[in-house]
Motif scaffolding. Structure first.
Motif, mmCIF file in Angstrom:
data_model
loop_
_atom_site.group_PDB
_atom_site.id
_atom_site.type_symbol
_atom_site.label_atom_id
_atom_site.label_comp_id
_atom_site.label_asym_id
_atom_site.label_seq_id
_atom_site.Cartn_x
_atom_site.Cartn_y
_atom_site.Cartn_z
ATOM 1 N N ALA A 212 0.803 -1.214 0.000
ATOM 2 C CA ALA A 212 0.000 0.000 0.000
ATOM 3 C C ALA A 212 0.837 1.265 0.000
ATOM 4 C CB ALA A 212 -0.922 0.007 1.216
ATOM 5 N N LEU B 74 -8.453 1.576 3.290
ATOM 6 C CA LEU B 74 -8.284 0.479 2.328
ATOM 7 C C LEU B 74 -7.794 -0.797 3.009
ATOM 8 C CD1 LEU B 74 -6.671 2.394 -0.679
ATOM 9 C CD2 LEU B 74 -9.051 1.662 -0.416
ATOM 10 N N ILE C 229 -10.635 -3.752 2.395
ATOM 11 C CA ILE C 229 -10.239 -4.714 1.360
ATOM 12 C C ILE C 229 -10.028 -6.116 1.939
ATOM 13 C CG2 ILE C 229 -8.406 -5.331 -0.274
ATOM 14 C CD1 ILE C 229 -8.165 -2.382 -0.972
#
Length: 394
Positions: free
Chosen positions: A211, A306, A310
């Protein structure tokens, strides 16, 4: 039925509007730091309103501890996701963070406008010292909770604490490496092959590495975006875990703020409601005005968002895997060691005379002995008054 659908197949007893309004209120009135905030969520949403089941809450809390980022904000993301998916998670997270963001921007404006005045310097003279005491007792409580009696975990803790003191910054690679070391020692690689379960537990530890790869830029806003994205993607543990990481970048590497300004930013986070890491908005404002505040806050929370939504379906299925728990335990202990080291680093900057030493000591004792009877915002207010009284440059 897919894993993602398993979150939403039960008809919720509340509307998305009601949940968003709840988190807007919590973000406005929720003082006490991450532990208090997640406690409020359990009391209000699980026990009293029964909007979320105990199992769903515990899954969200565990994922928030596994993934990097601020604990309370990540749990809010997850609880919004449970019945209303990505839209629910986004709206709930925005509502939770917005009030404290607006407050720190207003405080940043006042700090910039009046920071040169004697009264404001005197206020933060006392507040900065109190922050050291509060962080110290928080680090002590985290240490007792996370390290236990394991020689391996104590070794990880001490190495990270000493490294933070010596380098005056948090070493992300050392923290992640600590998690991997604990995992390797407790679960040697031969067991992975034997059990043929490698793919079931390596996904989450790799997420933060994937990320934190934003596009580099030479502009100031680009630097802010890059740094705070890394902070959001790499900082594990409670909200205070971000303190040594931010100090290393904001003060040591980039020189955006001096040590006293950084301590003032931490103090602002402690006297405002909502997640502690909203201090990033205050720092961004001091560095580059309102655009800097917006970029810093967005860059901090997007990776956390996220990294919560996710892997949520995956984690619901595999989160109890002992190998994941072992890795997370090692990372958490390492982050706690970094917090302990940060107490020493920041203490050297803030406790520089007898009044500040006494203010810090009293704040520490008050946090330890009085607990809920004397909440942190009240300690900060008392320290501010003491700062005005004892500031030596009157």
């Amino acid at each position: 039925m897919t894993d993602s659908e398993s979150f939403t197949h039960v008809q919720p007893v509340y509307s998305l509007k009601q949940l968003t309004q709840y988190f807007l209120k919590l973000g406005t009135l929720g003082f006490g730091g991450p532990i208090a905030l997640v406690g409020y969520m359990h009391r209000d949403l699980v026990e009293e309103r029964q909007w979320v089941s105990e199992a769903e809450y515990q899954e969200g809390l565990t994922l928030a501890q596994v993934a990097p980022g601020p604990l309370a904000a990540q749990l809010s993301f997850y609880l919004g996701y449970v019945h209303y998916g990505f839209l629910g998670s986004a709206l709930v997270g925005f509502a939770f963070v917005l009030p404290s963001f607006l407050i720190v921007v207003a405080l940043g404006w006042a700090y910039t406008l009046y920071g040169g005045l004697n009264w404001m310097q005197a206020v933060f003279y006392g507040v900065g010292a109190a922050v050291i005491g509060i962080i110290a007792i928080s680090a002590y409580k985290l240490t007792r909770k996370t390290v236990g009696t394991s020689w391996l975990l104590w070794s990880v803790y001490l190495v990270n604490a000493v490294t933070t003191i010596v380098t005056e910054s948090e070493r992300v690679e050392l923290i992640l490496g600590s998690g991997a070391l604990v995992l390797f020692i407790k679960f040697p690689p031969k067991h992975w092959i034997k059990q043929n379960r490698l793919n079931s537990f390596i996904g989450l530890p790799l997420i933060p590495l994937l990320a934190a790869v934003p596009t580099a830029t030479t502009s100031l806003l680009g630097q802010i975006a890059l740094f705070f994205t890394q902070a959001g993607a790499f900082v594990f543990g409670s909200g205070l875990a971000i303190v040594p990481f931010l100090y290393g970048g904001v003060v040591k590497d980039f020189g955006w703020l001096n040590s006293q300004q950084f301590l003032d930013a931490v103090a602002v986070a402690m006297i405002t409601p909502g997640p502690v890491v909203i201090t990033t908005g205050f720092i961004g404002f001091l560095v580059a005005g309102f655009p800097g505040a917006c970029v810093a806050a967005i860059a901090m929370f997007i990776p956390c968002y996220l990294l919560t939504v996710i892997p949520a379906p995956y984690f619901k299925k595999h989160g109890k895997n002992p190998k994941i728990s072992t890795f997370v335990n090692g990372v958490t202990v390492a982050a706690t060691g970094a917090i302990a080291g940060a107490v020493v680093v920041l203490g050297r900057q803030s406790l520089h005379d007898l009044p500040t030493f006494l203010i810090g000591l009293i704040a520490l004792i008050s946090s330890w002995k009085l607990g809920k009877k004397l909440p942190e915002p009240l300690i900060i207010v008392i320290a501010a008054i003491a700062g005005v009284i004892f500031w030596p440059k009157q």
